[in-house]
Motif scaffolding. Sequence first.
Motif, PDB file in Angstrom:
ATOM      1  N   UNK A   1      49.257  27.226 -55.832  1.00  0.00           N
ATOM      2  CA  UNK A   1      48.854  26.540 -57.103  1.00  0.00           C
ATOM      3  C   UNK A   1      47.304  26.728 -57.310  1.00  0.00           C
ATOM      4  N   UNK A   2      46.993  27.984 -57.618  1.00  0.00           N
ATOM      5  CA  UNK A   2      45.547  28.232 -57.981  1.00  0.00           C
ATOM      6  C   UNK A   2      45.138  27.324 -59.208  1.00  0.00           C
ATOM      7  N   UNK A   3      43.768  27.280 -59.548  1.00  0.00           N
ATOM      8  CA  UNK A   3      43.317  26.846 -60.679  1.00  0.00           C
ATOM      9  C   UNK A   3      43.000  28.104 -61.342  1.00  0.00           C
ATOM     10  N   UNK A   4      42.774  27.882 -62.826  1.00  0.00           N
ATOM     11  CA  UNK A   4      42.491  29.124 -63.660  1.00  0.00           C
ATOM     12  C   UNK A   4      41.159  29.890 -63.241  1.00  0.00           C
ATOM     13  N   UNK A   5      40.314  29.312 -62.793  1.00  0.00           N
ATOM     14  CA  UNK A   5      38.973  29.966 -62.278  1.00  0.00           C
ATOM     15  C   UNK A   5      39.261  30.701 -60.834  1.00  0.00           C
ATOM     16  N   UNK A   6      40.080  30.008 -60.163  1.00  0.00           N
ATOM     17  CA  UNK A   6      40.081  30.750 -58.663  1.00  0.00           C
ATOM     18  C   UNK A   6      41.071  32.026 -59.138  1.00  0.00           C
ATOM     19  N   UNK A   7      42.096  31.859 -59.767  1.00  0.00           N
ATOM     20  CA  UNK A   7      42.912  33.227 -59.913  1.00  0.00           C
ATOM     21  C   UNK A   7      42.175  34.163 -60.935  1.00  0.00           C
ATOM     22  N   UNK A   8      41.474  33.593 -61.800  1.00  0.00           N
ATOM     23  CA  UNK A   8      40.235  34.652 -62.371  1.00  0.00           C
ATOM     24  C   UNK A   8      39.596  35.452 -61.736  1.00  0.00           C
ATOM     25  N   UNK A   9      39.136  34.641 -60.706  1.00  0.00           N
ATOM     26  CA  UNK A   9      38.243  35.473 -59.657  1.00  0.00           C
ATOM     27  C   UNK A   9      38.823  36.557 -58.956  1.00  0.00           C
ATOM     28  N   UNK A  10      40.075  36.348 -58.471  1.00  0.00           N
ATOM     29  CA  UNK A  10      40.920  37.137 -57.798  1.00  0.00           C
ATOM     30  C   UNK A  10      41.465  38.352 -58.707  1.00  0.00           C
ATOM     31  N   UNK A  11      41.765  37.834 -59.952  1.00  0.00           N
ATOM     32  CA  UNK A  11      42.371  38.870 -61.058  1.00  0.00           C
ATOM     33  C   UNK A  11      41.014  39.895 -61.161  1.00  0.00           C
ATOM     34  N   UNK A  12      39.825  39.407 -61.195  1.00  0.00           N
ATOM     35  CA  UNK A  12      38.557  40.432 -61.363  1.00  0.00           C
ATOM     36  C   UNK A  12      38.590  41.501 -60.203  1.00  0.00           C
ATOM     37  N   UNK A  13      38.893  41.051 -59.149  1.00  0.00           N
ATOM     38  CA  UNK A  13      38.715  41.760 -57.914  1.00  0.00           C
ATOM     39  C   UNK A  13      39.802  42.967 -58.080  1.00  0.00           C
ATOM     40  N   UNK A  14      41.005  42.437 -58.206  1.00  0.00           N
ATOM     41  CA  UNK A  14      42.311  43.525 -58.375  1.00  0.00           C
ATOM     42  C   UNK A  14      42.501  44.076 -59.518  1.00  0.00           C
ATOM     43  N   UNK A  15      41.774  43.749 -60.622  1.00  0.00           N
ATOM     44  CA  UNK A  15      42.131  44.185 -61.912  1.00  0.00           C
ATOM     45  C   UNK A  15      43.504  43.790 -62.603  1.00  0.00           C
ATOM     46  N   UNK A  16      43.982  42.469 -62.390  1.00  0.00           N
ATOM     47  CA  UNK A  16      45.034  42.125 -62.797  1.00  0.00           C
ATOM     48  C   UNK A  16      45.047  41.840 -64.584  1.00  0.00           C
ATOM     49  N   UNK A  17      46.349  41.958 -65.136  1.00  0.00           N
ATOM     50  CA  UNK A  17      46.449  41.938 -66.446  1.00  0.00           C
ATOM     51  C   UNK A  17      46.357  40.392 -66.610  1.00  0.00           C
ATOM     52  N   UNK A  18      45.703  40.122 -67.895  1.00  0.00           N
ATOM     53  CA  UNK A  18      45.435  38.629 -68.528  1.00  0.00           C
ATOM     54  C   UNK A  18      46.729  37.951 -68.556  1.00  0.00           C
ATOM     55  N   UNK A  19      47.682  38.661 -69.133  1.00  0.00           N
ATOM     56  CA  UNK A  19      49.068  38.225 -69.550  1.00  0.00           C
ATOM     57  C   UNK A  19      49.710  37.704 -68.100  1.00  0.00           C
ATOM     58  N   UNK A  20      49.852  38.560 -67.235  1.00  0.00           N
ATOM     59  CA  UNK A  20      50.355  37.944 -66.067  1.00  0.00           C
ATOM     60  C   UNK A  20      49.565  37.086 -65.240  1.00  0.00           C
ATOM     61  N   UNK A  21      48.184  37.012 -65.392  1.00  0.00           N
ATOM     62  CA  UNK A  21      47.266  35.886 -64.832  1.00  0.00           C
ATOM     63  C   UNK A  21      47.805  34.605 -65.480  1.00  0.00           C
ATOM     64  N   UNK A  22      48.016  34.670 -66.674  1.00  0.00           N
ATOM     65  CA  UNK A  22      48.246  33.324 -67.517  1.00  0.00           C
ATOM     66  C   UNK A  22      49.623  32.879 -66.966  1.00  0.00           C
ATOM     67  N   UNK A  23      50.649  33.755 -66.805  1.00  0.00           N
ATOM     68  CA  UNK A  23      51.772  33.342 -66.502  1.00  0.00           C
ATOM     69  C   UNK A  23      51.765  32.926 -64.937  1.00  0.00           C
ATOM     70  N   UNK A  24      51.034  33.228 -64.096  1.00  0.00           N
ATOM     71  CA  UNK A  24      50.704  32.904 -62.686  1.00  0.00           C
ATOM     72  C   UNK A  24      50.175  31.543 -62.624  1.00  0.00           C
ATOM     73  N   UNK A  25      49.353  31.185 -63.665  1.00  0.00           N
ATOM     74  CA  UNK A  25      48.600  29.961 -63.580  1.00  0.00           C
ATOM     75  C   UNK A  25      49.509  28.839 -64.090  1.00  0.00           C
ATOM     76  N   UNK A  26      50.232  28.867 -65.317  1.00  0.00           N
ATOM     77  CA  UNK A  26      51.203  27.974 -65.718  1.00  0.00           C
ATOM     78  C   UNK A  26      52.498  27.733 -65.379  1.00  0.00           C
ATOM     79  N   UNK A  27      52.958  28.967 -64.535  1.00  0.00           N
ATOM     80  CA  UNK A  27      54.211  28.878 -63.774  1.00  0.00           C
ATOM     81  C   UNK A  27      55.207  28.779 -65.058  1.00  0.00           C
TER      82      UNK A  27
END
Length: 361
Positions: A76-102
């Motif tokens: 259950x990461x926050x938007x900020x926590x998952x954004x940091x991970x997304x920057x490291x691994x180059x995750x797509x913003x749409x997928x990151x948004x789905x992972x945050x809101x579930x």
Amino acid sequence: MAMTRVRPGRALFKTRGRPNGVQAPNRDSAVIDWAAYIDGNRVCTDAVADAVRLIRDGRLTPDGDSAGFVWVGLHEPSATELADIAEVFGLHPLAVEDAIHAHQRPKLERYDDVHFVVMKTVGYVPSEPGGAEVVVTGEIMLFCGPDFVVTVRHGTHGELGTVRRDLERDPARLALGPAAVLHAVADRVVDGYVGVANAVMEDIDEVEEAVFSPERTDESRRIYRLKREVIQLKRAVGPLAGPLRNLSGRRFVPAEIKEYLRDVEDHLTRVREQVESYDELLNPILQAHMTQVTVADNKDMRKISAWGAIFMVPTAIAGVYGMNFKHMPETQWQFGYPMILSVIALACLSLYRGFRRNGWL
């Protein structure tokens, strides 16, 4: 998609205790565990960025592919926590948004060389202390890249610590890369479906036994609750069949893992058929229960009607002789009162025997 390089000296989510996969109490980060895996062996680091550098900068094959991968687990990461991970691994913003809101349906999507998989987890827990058990759902999202796996879990059940430990005891399988983690998580999720489906089946058996028992009980609320739980279970189990089938045909999945995925798909198919059959069981049970309730109500109404008819006889006779007319021959006869009582008793007894013989009493 080009993978983002980690700048030297950058540190993300420093460890709070030993980085051994055990969640620290009172943690203030969504990151549960992380590690680099080289040739199936775990390499602990002080930060996620260190694990990424170890894989991407330190161990490369002649073909330019990473010889290992990084596995980061979040809850259950926050938007900020998952954004940091997304920057490291180059995750797509749409997928990151789905992972945050579930609250996503089970699915498989591809963003360049990163696959995004969503699975529903289920649990069968009491709704309150001592209350009836209900099906609760959560979600597990996986980002699978060439040299990393990021698992994002929502919900209080479906923890992945045991999955990680089981894989680490099998280095040969873990050496197959991120696809091995994907299979292990899918296998654990489907095993959860099997456990919940069996528990629901036990409750259905109990309701069926109660409905057809000689004792008169009201099971309608319990039956409707079970039908609702079956619907919840079907929403989690059914949609996962397509993504699992598609995973078996993906090129990033090694042949050895494809065999395991087909086995998981087979287990899912059996669970799905089992869950779908629950409606076929609950519908006739509900119909039988409602029929029994109707029959019982009819019996009660017949008893009430029979006793009403019996008591109507003395009421009618007493009403006739209670009119107090002066010229009523029976009232002047000395045996009139005993005769009327005898007539009332005989009529009531005759009606009682008749109703009893016909099953009304």
